[in-house]
Write a protein that holds these residues in place. Structure first.
Motif, PDB file in Angstrom:
ATOM      1  N   LYS A 298     -13.884  49.408  23.374  1.00 59.29           N
ATOM      2  CA  LYS A 298     -13.095  49.546  22.377  1.00 59.29           C
ATOM      3  C   LYS A 298     -12.159  48.564  22.260  1.00 59.29           C
ATOM      4  N   VAL A 299     -11.618  48.145  23.479  1.00 59.18           N
ATOM      5  CA  VAL A 299     -10.368  47.224  23.486  1.00 59.18           C
ATOM      6  C   VAL A 299     -11.064  45.804  22.837  1.00 59.18           C
ATOM      7  N   ASN A 300     -10.044  44.877  22.544  1.00 58.78           N
ATOM      8  CA  ASN A 300     -10.227  43.447  22.294  1.00 58.78           C
ATOM      9  C   ASN A 300     -11.252  42.834  23.484  1.00 58.78           C
ATOM     10  N   TYR A 301     -12.160  42.075  22.864  1.00 57.77           N
ATOM     11  CA  TYR A 301     -13.001  41.518  23.909  1.00 57.77           C
ATOM     12  C   TYR A 301     -12.460  40.518  24.726  1.00 57.77           C
ATOM     13  N   LEU A 302     -11.204  39.963  24.380  1.00 59.22           N
ATOM     14  CA  LEU A 302     -10.546  39.151  25.152  1.00 59.22           C
ATOM     15  C   LEU A 302      -9.867  39.552  26.308  1.00 59.22           C
ATOM     16  N   TYR A 303      -9.830  40.952  26.357  1.00 56.93           N
ATOM     17  CA  TYR A 303      -9.398  41.551  27.504  1.00 56.93           C
ATOM     18  C   TYR A 303     -10.524  41.720  28.604  1.00 56.93           C
ATOM     19  N   PRO A 304     -10.085  41.280  29.970  1.00 59.78           N
ATOM     20  CA  PRO A 304     -10.934  41.579  31.052  1.00 59.78           C
ATOM     21  C   PRO A 304     -11.692  43.036  30.958  1.00 59.78           C
ATOM     22  N   ALA A 305     -10.923  44.111  30.586  1.00 54.90           N
ATOM     23  CA  ALA A 305     -11.384  45.335  30.760  1.00 54.90           C
ATOM     24  C   ALA A 305     -12.612  45.492  29.790  1.00 54.90           C
ATOM     25  N   HIS A 306     -12.719  44.745  28.684  1.00 54.52           N
ATOM     26  CA  HIS A 306     -14.159  44.788  27.992  1.00 54.52           C
ATOM     27  C   HIS A 306     -15.271  44.328  29.019  1.00 54.52           C
ATOM     28  N   ILE A 307     -15.201  43.208  29.535  1.00 57.48           N
ATOM     29  CA  ILE A 307     -16.087  42.711  30.209  1.00 57.48           C
ATOM     30  C   ILE A 307     -16.509  44.055  31.665  1.00 57.48           C
ATOM     31  N   PHE A 308     -15.611  44.231  32.096  1.00 56.89           N
ATOM     32  CA  PHE A 308     -15.511  45.505  33.171  1.00 56.89           C
ATOM     33  C   PHE A 308     -16.244  46.524  32.715  1.00 56.89           C
ATOM     34  N   SER A 309     -15.825  47.111  31.481  1.00 58.02           N
ATOM     35  CA  SER A 309     -16.616  48.357  30.905  1.00 58.02           C
ATOM     36  C   SER A 309     -18.028  48.282  30.732  1.00 58.02           C
ATOM     37  N   VAL A 310     -18.632  47.005  30.435  1.00 58.05           N
ATOM     38  CA  VAL A 310     -20.061  46.855  30.266  1.00 58.05           C
ATOM     39  C   VAL A 310     -20.633  46.977  31.586  1.00 58.05           C
ATOM     40  N   MET A 311     -20.193  46.317  32.463  1.00 50.90           N
ATOM     41  CA  MET A 311     -20.665  46.321  33.907  1.00 50.90           C
ATOM     42  C   MET A 311     -20.665  47.875  34.293  1.00 50.90           C
ATOM     43  N   LEU A 312     -19.639  48.443  34.110  1.00 49.76           N
ATOM     44  CA  LEU A 312     -19.506  50.000  34.705  1.00 49.76           C
ATOM     45  C   LEU A 312     -20.506  50.894  34.213  1.00 49.76           C
ATOM     46  N   LEU A 313     -20.739  50.382  32.689  1.00 51.33           N
ATOM     47  CA  LEU A 313     -21.716  51.451  31.879  1.00 51.33           C
ATOM     48  C   LEU A 313     -23.180  50.992  32.369  1.00 51.33           C
TER      49      LEU A 313
END
Length: 420
Positions: A354-369
């Motif tokens: 849900k966080v803005n795609y500019l945050y690395p957390a967005h990339i990390f979440s897809v990998m974790l999913l």
């Protein structure tokens, strides 16, 4: 000042050693290629000792969180679990305890490391992984340098691991009549290697979605090819489900369902490895013995109820399917610890998506999913090789979440309005 510099240096060196830990087998490959020496029995131990030494120094400099309630729970669970595993001499259970409860504690210092440094390390790791799998694909499946016998392939795979079990290494093929190679990669392990390829694919897929550059597109395509090259139905399905979820739920592009189904159908008709993987999956789904290992609960209801609530605190549980890691964790540790673990992962993934795609957390979440979906099969995603990376990005997502909450409170105090 000097202590601060030393701490950051230890953290970055330790992080690099941890991220590239799965690729330690490449050292054995280089030595074997240059000097015809099999040093696989030593490279893993030496690498582990060096990494352990740096991890110890990093923990001395950074410390372990003890004030956080969740951290205290994980420390307690680690202590209890390790003692049970020692008393019962249960090595697999010890592994579960370390991966699920100890790793988040000993890697808690990751919160101090910059996201861009982590992404830089991961990108190198994923590029090496994809290139390695593609080279194997050309050499083994497409016979770039001529035919390779089964014995030669088994010898090659044995170079990456100290395990020289012929019966175990022959699993690179499914059955006597199968000529489709199931790569064990630089791990020499047909189950643990595919999730690393899945990680690589997920990274390049989301990276292209964010950047939309030609180079990012090329790496995404190479990631897709390497994913199918594993011929692992579990990780291929995990990758497809991740993409469909992201495109439909997050980006709301519903027509992607038709596009992906059409692509899979065309690949099924034209690519033998894809056809083999799909057929093997369909055969397994109608095989009662195979399905029993996923859904075949044979334990009595009272025993299952006790295990569900309190846990068995061991790895081998009679009458409980062993193929599904979600089920294994639930009945090994009991309802509450399993709930805490699943809630932690779920909240991190949903926040990152849900966080803005500019945050690395967005990339990390897809990998974790993507990795969490692969937990439907045992001994794949829930291994030390995948879980080191998974724990690092999980902790980074949580740090971003806490930092955003703190920023939100500060803005609310100043403006009287909450940030969206």
């Amino acid at each position: 000042m000097n202590n601060c510099i030393a701490r950051v240096t230890y953290q970055k060196l330790t992080l690099a050693l941890l991220v590239f830990f799965p690729q330690k087998g490449l050292i054995s490959l280089v030595v074997w290629s240059l000097f015809d020496l099999d040093v696989s029995a030593y490279t893993g131990i030496v690498y582990l000792l060096v990494t352990g030494a740096f991890l110890f120094l990093t923990l001395l400099c950074s410390g372990i969180p003890v004030k956080n309630k969740q951290a205290m729970l994980f420390i307690i669970m680690t202590f209890i679990g390790v003692n049970f595993s020692i008393l019962k001499m249960d090595t697999p259970f010890f592994s579960y305890v370390i991966l699920l409860f100890a790793l988040p504690i000993v890697l808690s210092w990751v919160k101090d490391v910059d996201d861009q440094f982590i992404i830089h390390l991961l990108e190198i790791f994923f590029k090496v992984t994809v290139v390695f799998i593609l080279i194997e694909l050309l050499v083994v499946q497409f016979n770039l340098f001529g035919d390779i016998s089964r014995d030669e392939l088994i010898k090659y795979q044995s170079i990456f691991t100290s395990r020289k079990d012929w019966d175990g290494l022959h699993l690179i093929y499914d059955g006597i009549d199968s000529y489709v190679y199931r790569t064990g990669g630089y791990l020499g392990n047909v189950l643990a290697m595919p999730p690393l390829v899945l990680f690589s694919f997920a990274y390049f897929y989301i990276h292209y979605n964010i950047e939309r550059r030609a180079t990012s597109f090329i790496w995404m395509i190479l990631g897709i090819i390497s994913l199918f090259a594993t011929t692992s139905a579990t990780v291929i399905l995990s990758g497809l489900i991740t993409v469909l979820f992201y495109e439909i739920i997050i980006k709301r592009k519903y027509y992607y369902i038709i596009i992906f189904l059409l692509c899979i159908f065309l690949m099924y008709l034209s690519v033998s490895e894809v056809a083999y993987t799909v057929n093997r999956f369909l055969e397994n789904m109608v095989n009662p013995d195979y399905l029993k290992s996923f859904i075949g609960f044979t334990s009595s209801f009272p025993d299952m109820t006790i295990l569900f609530i309190f846990g068995g605190w061991q790895s081998s549980l009679d009458g409980i399917p062993s193929h599904v890691e979600f089920v294994n964790v639930l009945f090994m540790f009991g309802m509450y610890p399993a709930f805490v673990l699943m809630k932690r992962w779920y909240r991190a993934i949903m926040f990152g998506l849900k966080v803005n795609y500019l945050y690395p957390a967005h990339i990390f979440s897809v990998m974790l999913l993507a990795l969490s979906i692969s937990f439907v099969h045992h001994s794949m995603g829930l291994t030390i090789y995948s879980m080191i990376i998974a724990t690092i990005i999980l902790l980074r997502i949580e740090y971003t979440w806490k930092a955003q909450k703190l920023l939100n409170k500060k803005v609310e105090l100043v403006t009287g309005k909450s940030m969206q």
